[in-house]
Design a protein around this motif. Structure first.
Motif, PDB file in Angstrom:
ATOM      1  N   ASP A   1       0.923  -1.190   0.030  1.00 57.63           N
ATOM      2  CA  ASP A   1       0.058  -0.019   0.057  1.00 57.63           C
ATOM      3  C   ASP A   1       0.684   1.274   0.007  1.00 57.63           C
ATOM      4  O   ASP A   1       0.626   2.388  -0.388  1.00 57.63           O
ATOM      5  CB  ASP A   1      -0.809   0.028   1.146  1.00 57.63           C
ATOM      6  CG  ASP A   1      -1.834  -1.142   1.289  1.00 57.63           C
ATOM      7  OD1 ASP A   1      -2.187  -1.434  -0.057  1.00 57.63           O
ATOM      8  OD2 ASP A   1      -2.659  -1.524   2.232  1.00 57.63           O
ATOM      9  N   LEU A   2       2.140   1.134   0.518  1.00 56.28           N
ATOM     10  CA  LEU A   2       2.927   2.368   0.520  1.00 56.28           C
ATOM     11  C   LEU A   2       3.222   3.125  -1.065  1.00 56.28           C
ATOM     12  O   LEU A   2       3.360   4.090  -1.192  1.00 56.28           O
ATOM     13  CB  LEU A   2       4.501   1.994   1.100  1.00 56.28           C
ATOM     14  CG  LEU A   2       4.296   1.689   2.474  1.00 56.28           C
ATOM     15  CD1 LEU A   2       5.643   1.247   2.963  1.00 56.28           C
ATOM     16  CD2 LEU A   2       3.767   2.918   3.346  1.00 56.28           C
ATOM     17  N   ALA A   3       3.125   2.041  -1.891  1.00 58.79           N
ATOM     18  CA  ALA A   3       3.271   2.494  -3.443  1.00 58.79           C
ATOM     19  C   ALA A   3       2.252   3.513  -3.934  1.00 58.79           C
ATOM     20  O   ALA A   3       2.139   4.140  -4.761  1.00 58.79           O
ATOM     21  CB  ALA A   3       3.256   1.074  -4.114  1.00 58.79           C
ATOM     22  N   TYR A   4       1.171   3.422  -2.979  1.00 63.73           N
ATOM     23  CA  TYR A   4      -0.058   4.462  -3.324  1.00 63.73           C
ATOM     24  C   TYR A   4      -0.216   5.389  -2.208  1.00 63.73           C
ATOM     25  O   TYR A   4      -0.526   6.578  -2.498  1.00 63.73           O
ATOM     26  CB  TYR A   4      -1.306   3.519  -3.326  1.00 63.73           C
ATOM     27  CG  TYR A   4      -1.267   2.611  -4.223  1.00 63.73           C
ATOM     28  CD1 TYR A   4      -1.381   2.847  -5.706  1.00 63.73           C
ATOM     29  CD2 TYR A   4      -1.225   1.160  -4.156  1.00 63.73           C
ATOM     30  CE1 TYR A   4      -1.230   1.838  -6.653  1.00 63.73           C
ATOM     31  CE2 TYR A   4      -1.052   0.157  -4.803  1.00 63.73           C
ATOM     32  CZ  TYR A   4      -1.375   0.664  -6.343  1.00 63.73           C
ATOM     33  OH  TYR A   4      -1.103  -0.443  -7.246  1.00 63.73           O
ATOM     34  N   GLN A   5       0.121   5.267  -0.964  1.00 60.45           N
ATOM     35  CA  GLN A   5      -0.053   5.969   0.014  1.00 60.45           C
ATOM     36  C   GLN A   5       1.099   7.261   0.004  1.00 60.45           C
ATOM     37  O   GLN A   5       0.850   8.409   0.143  1.00 60.45           O
ATOM     38  CB  GLN A   5       0.136   5.486   1.504  1.00 60.45           C
ATOM     39  CG  GLN A   5      -1.101   4.454   1.842  1.00 60.45           C
ATOM     40  CD  GLN A   5      -1.023   3.676   2.945  1.00 60.45           C
ATOM     41  OE1 GLN A   5       0.418   3.573   3.518  1.00 60.45           O
ATOM     42  NE2 GLN A   5      -1.984   3.011   3.381  1.00 60.45           N
ATOM     43  N   ILE A   6       2.459   6.935  -0.386  1.00 56.51           N
ATOM     44  CA  ILE A   6       3.499   7.853  -0.400  1.00 56.51           C
ATOM     45  C   ILE A   6       3.417   9.031  -1.488  1.00 56.51           C
ATOM     46  O   ILE A   6       3.408  10.022  -1.570  1.00 56.51           O
ATOM     47  CB  ILE A   6       4.698   7.167  -0.393  1.00 56.51           C
ATOM     48  CG1 ILE A   6       5.038   6.187   0.635  1.00 56.51           C
ATOM     49  CG2 ILE A   6       5.832   8.156  -0.696  1.00 56.51           C
ATOM     50  CD1 ILE A   6       6.579   5.648   0.696  1.00 56.51           C
ATOM     51  N   PRO A   7       2.804   8.454  -2.715  1.00 62.29           N
ATOM     52  CA  PRO A   7       2.538   9.405  -3.587  1.00 62.29           C
ATOM     53  C   PRO A   7       1.520  10.231  -3.414  1.00 62.29           C
ATOM     54  O   PRO A   7       1.472  11.499  -3.682  1.00 62.29           O
ATOM     55  CB  PRO A   7       2.125   8.583  -5.126  1.00 62.29           C
ATOM     56  CG  PRO A   7       2.951   7.266  -4.639  1.00 62.29           C
ATOM     57  CD  PRO A   7       2.723   7.280  -3.204  1.00 62.29           C
ATOM     58  N   THR A   8       0.476   9.623  -2.844  1.00 60.04           N
ATOM     59  CA  THR A   8      -0.569  10.468  -2.438  1.00 60.04           C
ATOM     60  C   THR A   8      -0.238  11.747  -1.304  1.00 60.04           C
ATOM     61  O   THR A   8      -0.723  12.876  -1.605  1.00 60.04           O
ATOM     62  CB  THR A   8      -1.747   9.883  -1.728  1.00 60.04           C
ATOM     63  OG1 THR A   8      -2.158   8.726  -2.702  1.00 60.04           O
ATOM     64  CG2 THR A   8      -3.146  10.815  -1.578  1.00 60.04           C
ATOM     65  N   ILE A   9       0.558  11.320  -0.401  1.00 59.58           N
ATOM     66  CA  ILE A   9       0.797  12.228   0.610  1.00 59.58           C
ATOM     67  C   ILE A   9       1.847  13.236  -0.178  1.00 59.58           C
ATOM     68  O   ILE A   9       1.886  14.521   0.064  1.00 59.58           O
ATOM     69  CB  ILE A   9       1.567  11.534   1.725  1.00 59.58           C
ATOM     70  CG1 ILE A   9       0.588  10.860   2.443  1.00 59.58           C
ATOM     71  CG2 ILE A   9       2.293  12.545   2.525  1.00 59.58           C
ATOM     72  CD1 ILE A   9       1.131   9.981   3.526  1.00 59.58           C
ATOM     73  N   ILE A  10       2.715  12.767  -1.043  1.00 57.68           N
ATOM     74  CA  ILE A  10       3.598  13.781  -1.792  1.00 57.68           C
ATOM     75  C   ILE A  10       2.687  14.992  -2.470  1.00 57.68           C
ATOM     76  O   ILE A  10       3.242  16.143  -2.489  1.00 57.68           O
ATOM     77  CB  ILE A  10       4.552  13.134  -2.761  1.00 57.68           C
ATOM     78  CG1 ILE A  10       5.492  12.241  -2.099  1.00 57.68           C
ATOM     79  CG2 ILE A  10       5.257  14.055  -3.574  1.00 57.68           C
ATOM     80  CD1 ILE A  10       6.319  11.082  -2.706  1.00 57.68           C
ATOM     81  N   VAL A  11       1.861  14.476  -3.153  1.00 61.95           N
ATOM     82  CA  VAL A  11       0.770  15.425  -3.809  1.00 61.95           C
ATOM     83  C   VAL A  11       0.265  16.378  -3.161  1.00 61.95           C
ATOM     84  O   VAL A  11       0.142  17.639  -3.048  1.00 61.95           O
ATOM     85  CB  VAL A  11      -0.002  14.741  -4.683  1.00 61.95           C
ATOM     86  CG1 VAL A  11      -1.139  15.799  -5.181  1.00 61.95           C
ATOM     87  CG2 VAL A  11       0.492  13.952  -5.981  1.00 61.95           C
ATOM     88  N   LEU A  12      -0.302  16.020  -1.731  1.00 66.58           N
ATOM     89  CA  LEU A  12      -0.984  16.885  -0.893  1.00 66.58           C
ATOM     90  C   LEU A  12      -0.029  17.929  -0.233  1.00 66.58           C
ATOM     91  O   LEU A  12      -0.229  18.973   0.144  1.00 66.58           O
ATOM     92  CB  LEU A  12      -1.699  16.024   0.100  1.00 66.58           C
ATOM     93  CG  LEU A  12      -2.735  14.930  -0.433  1.00 66.58           C
ATOM     94  CD1 LEU A  12      -3.346  14.433   0.888  1.00 66.58           C
ATOM     95  CD2 LEU A  12      -3.892  16.004  -1.066  1.00 66.58           C
ATOM     96  N   VAL A  13       1.365  17.484   0.135  1.00 66.28           N
ATOM     97  CA  VAL A  13       2.317  18.387   0.623  1.00 66.28           C
ATOM     98  C   VAL A  13       2.655  19.287  -0.400  1.00 66.28           C
ATOM     99  O   VAL A  13       2.712  20.278   0.106  1.00 66.28           O
ATOM    100  CB  VAL A  13       3.462  17.297   1.079  1.00 66.28           C
ATOM    101  CG1 VAL A  13       4.795  18.334   1.342  1.00 66.28           C
ATOM    102  CG2 VAL A  13       3.231  16.368   2.216  1.00 66.28           C
ATOM    103  N   MET A  14       2.781  18.995  -1.771  1.00 67.03           N
ATOM    104  CA  MET A  14       3.079  20.065  -2.456  1.00 67.03           C
ATOM    105  C   MET A  14       2.166  20.912  -2.623  1.00 67.03           C
ATOM    106  O   MET A  14       2.273  22.083  -2.736  1.00 67.03           O
ATOM    107  CB  MET A  14       3.218  19.363  -3.980  1.00 67.03           C
ATOM    108  CG  MET A  14       4.471  18.537  -4.363  1.00 67.03           C
ATOM    109  SD  MET A  14       4.550  17.388  -5.502  1.00 67.03           S
ATOM    110  CE  MET A  14       4.466  18.714  -6.828  1.00 67.03           C
TER     111      MET A  14
END
Length: 249
Positions: free
Chosen positions: A88-101
């Motif tokens: 699931d990290l393959a989907y959770q990390i990108p989602t958080i990256i986009v929200l952080v941006m």
């Protein structure tokens, strides 16, 4: 069609995929992203505000981050991260990256703008009293910039909450799950209900953050600002009367 029927159905308010559970998941992604964005943007904004270096560069980067398409960046990030993770990290990390941006620009710009907007007379007075640069920052500049900094945090949090629905695009949870699933099954009451819940959560967070901002900002600072405004309004206007002299013999 009764678009509110989905919200009125008790079955949607209990169980593992219910509305309360998805609200908690949605807020979890949002809070994690906000904390990371603040951890990056606050120190950088303070540094830029104090030194005045890199204002144009950071402003350009912030505007670029705002202009990036969230879903496109999310899909690209998932493709890259999936090379290193298969869970699931393959989907959770990108989602958080986009929200952080999304969260960095408002916090960053409001922080350095608030620091730079501090009254120079107050800074000079503190230095005249023997304050070091760090003491001037903590005792003068940050307290004066705090209202604007909190406004940036509030704006960032609202943008993150509104955009966290994209987590459902990569099969994660959150309130976007109702919108995506409703669209896939032509269940329009579910789509409308999910959108209403997202708006309600954002409004509730806005009200909470406004209340927190009023508690955090020093009452003494507000009283001082009010007193200065009253004194300024009570000052007499400079006289514009003229004196005429009779110079005729």
């Amino acid at each position: 069609m009764n678009y509110l029927s989905w919200l009125a159905d008790p079955a949607n308010w209990s169980g593992p995929g219910s509305i309360p559970v998805q609200i908690l998941v949605h807020l979890a992604y949002s809070l994690i992203s906000l904390v990371i964005a603040m951890f990056i943007a606050l120190p950088l904004g303070v540094y830029i505000g104090v030194t005045g270096k890199g204002v144009n560069l950071i402003a350009g980067i912030a505007n670029t981050l705002r202009a990036l398409p969230s879903i496109g960046v999310l899909v690209l990030a998932v493709m890259l991260v999936s090379l290193a993770f298969t869970n699931d990290l393959a989907y959770q990390i990108p989602t958080i990256i986009v929200l952080v941006m999304l969260g960095i620009p408002p916090v960053l710009t409001n922080t350095y703008a608030g620091i730079q907007a501090t009254d120079p007379a107050a800074v000079d007075a503190a230095r005249g009293m023997g304050y070091s640069t760090r003491q001037v920052l903590w005792h003068v500049q940050i307290p004066c910039a705090l209202p604007l900094m909190l406004s940036g945090v509030r704006s960032a949090f609202l943008q993150i909450i509104s955009t966290a629905t994209i987590a459902a695009v990569v099969s994660l949870g959150g309130l976007g799950r109702f919108i995506i699933d409703g669209g896939a099954t032509s269940n329009y009451p579910e789509m409308v209900g999910g959108a209403i819940v997202v708006a309600a959560v954002a409004l509730a967070v806005e009200l909470i953050l406004v209340g927190v901002g009023r508690l955090v900002v020093s009452p003494g600072l507000r009283r001082t600002s009010t007193r200065r405004a009253r004194v300024s309004s009570a000052k007499p206007e400079p006289s514009t009367a003229t004196i005429a002299f009779d110079l005729t013999p």
